[in-house]
Design a protein around this motif. Structure first.
Motif, PDB file in Angstrom:
ATOM      1  N   UNK A 173       0.829  -1.204   0.000  1.00 25.56           N
ATOM      2  CA  UNK A 173       0.000   0.000   0.000  1.00 25.56           C
ATOM      3  C   UNK A 173       0.862   1.252   0.000  1.00 25.56           C
ATOM      4  N   UNK A 174       1.930   1.220   0.778  1.00 22.50           N
ATOM      5  CA  UNK A 174       2.833   2.369   0.823  1.00 22.50           C
ATOM      6  C   UNK A 174       3.516   2.584  -0.520  1.00 22.50           C
ATOM      7  N   UNK A 175       4.049   1.506  -1.109  1.00 25.41           N
ATOM      8  CA  UNK A 175       4.758   1.632  -2.377  1.00 25.41           C
ATOM      9  C   UNK A 175       3.828   2.152  -3.465  1.00 25.41           C
ATOM     10  N   UNK A 176       2.598   1.654  -3.511  1.00 28.23           N
ATOM     11  CA  UNK A 176       1.637   2.121  -4.513  1.00 28.23           C
ATOM     12  C   UNK A 176       1.390   3.617  -4.375  1.00 28.23           C
ATOM     13  N   UNK A 177       1.124   4.079  -3.155  1.00 27.08           N
ATOM     14  CA  UNK A 177       0.842   5.499  -2.958  1.00 27.08           C
ATOM     15  C   UNK A 177       2.094   6.348  -3.188  1.00 27.08           C
ATOM     16  N   UNK A 178       3.259   5.811  -2.806  1.00 28.15           N
ATOM     17  CA  UNK A 178       4.505   6.548  -3.032  1.00 28.15           C
ATOM     18  C   UNK A 178       4.757   6.753  -4.511  1.00 28.15           C
ATOM     19  N   UNK A 179       4.549   5.702  -5.321  1.00 32.19           N
ATOM     20  CA  UNK A 179       4.808   5.817  -6.750  1.00 32.19           C
ATOM     21  C   UNK A 179       3.853   6.795  -7.423  1.00 32.19           C
ATOM     22  N   UNK A 180       2.586   6.796  -7.006  1.00 33.90           N
ATOM     23  CA  UNK A 180       1.642   7.771  -7.555  1.00 33.90           C
ATOM     24  C   UNK A 180       2.099   9.180  -7.207  1.00 33.90           C
ATOM     25  N   UNK A 181       2.536   9.395  -5.955  1.00 36.26           N
ATOM     26  CA  UNK A 181       3.000  10.711  -5.534  1.00 36.26           C
ATOM     27  C   UNK A 181       4.259  11.122  -6.298  1.00 36.26           C
ATOM     28  N   UNK A 182       5.197  10.195  -6.474  1.00 36.86           N
ATOM     29  CA  UNK A 182       6.427  10.520  -7.192  1.00 36.86           C
ATOM     30  C   UNK A 182       6.137  10.858  -8.650  1.00 36.86           C
TER      31      UNK A 182
END
Length: 235
Positions: free
Chosen positions: A131-140
């Motif tokens: 969940x963190x990686x998914x949201x991080x990649x969208x933010x990046x």
């Protein structure tokens, strides 16, 4: 108290530019909003973005800062309890000094508090990480889109924003949106926004695909921002 041993390094810090004095930005508190308030008042920056000219503060490795705000700290669980769990050595209770991920010794690291199976604990951790990686990649990806838009605006006559300094979430006006998802473009949408909306959709899809491909390991690597020009931080 054991966690303060770890906190000597695993924290957000910086070196004063002139004196090189090690400084913790905690005079207003240790949560992210209070640290940001400190930096906004102090004026410290780690580097200036090469493309946009924005002044950037780059968090180092604020594990202690984040831990201190979480449920483990609230329940008196230290860094060592999970990463250096106790073990028996004859009749003695000693700390395992093989510092490692708790997932490599779930029984000793987690099961003294969590009443579930090892598989359940591992699956729980993987779900949180995904969940963190998914949201991080969208933010990046959205951040890259913003950098591209700013670079384009510098050359096509788009008026500059009234402020280049981000607004703290503690003082952000209620009307300010915090989502990175752009509105659906229409014929009346400015050309810059219409073109970048299409580009952003592609970047978000690519980021999600990368997240899916990067889930095989426990350690996640985060790269530096595009255009980073590091200034002397003393490290």
């Amino acid at each position: 108290m054991r966690s303060f041993v770890c906190a000597q390094c695993h924290v957000e810090y910086y070196f004063e530019k002139e004196t090189k004095e090690l400084t913790f930005p905690w005079s207003k508190g240790i949560n992210i909003d209070q640290i940001w308030e400190y930096y906004a008042e102090d004026g410290h920056k780690d580097f200036t973005h090469a493309t946009t000219g924005a002044e950037i503060v780059k968090a180092q490795h604020p594990e202690f800062d984040i831990w201190s705000q979480g449920i483990h700290a609230d329940n008196g669980v230290s860094c060592a309890d999970c990463h250096m769990p106790y073990e028996a050595e004859g009749a003695k209770k000693v700390t395992n000094h093989q510092i490692q991920s708790p997932m490599l010794n779930v029984n000793a690291s987690c099961m003294t508090c969590h009443h579930s199976t090892e598989d359940e604990m591992k699956n729980r951790v993987v779900k949180i990480q995904d969940q963190f990686i998914d949201s991080r990649d969208v933010a990046f990806d959205s951040l890259v889109q913003l950098i591209d838009a700013l670079e384009k605006a510098q050359t096509d006559g788009t008026p500059p924003p009234r402020s280049t300094r981000p607004v703290s979430s503690r003082t952000r006006p209620a009307s300010t949106s915090t989502t990175c998802t752009p509105r659906t473009p229409t014929a009346s949408t400015p050309r810059l926004h219409r073109e970048d909306h299409r580009r952003l959709a592609g970047r978000v899809a690519q980021g999600t695909a990368r997240a899916q491909r990067g889930r095989s390991g426990d350690v996640r690597a985060v790269g530096d921002l595009p255009g980073q020009q590091a200034e002397d931080r003393g490290t």
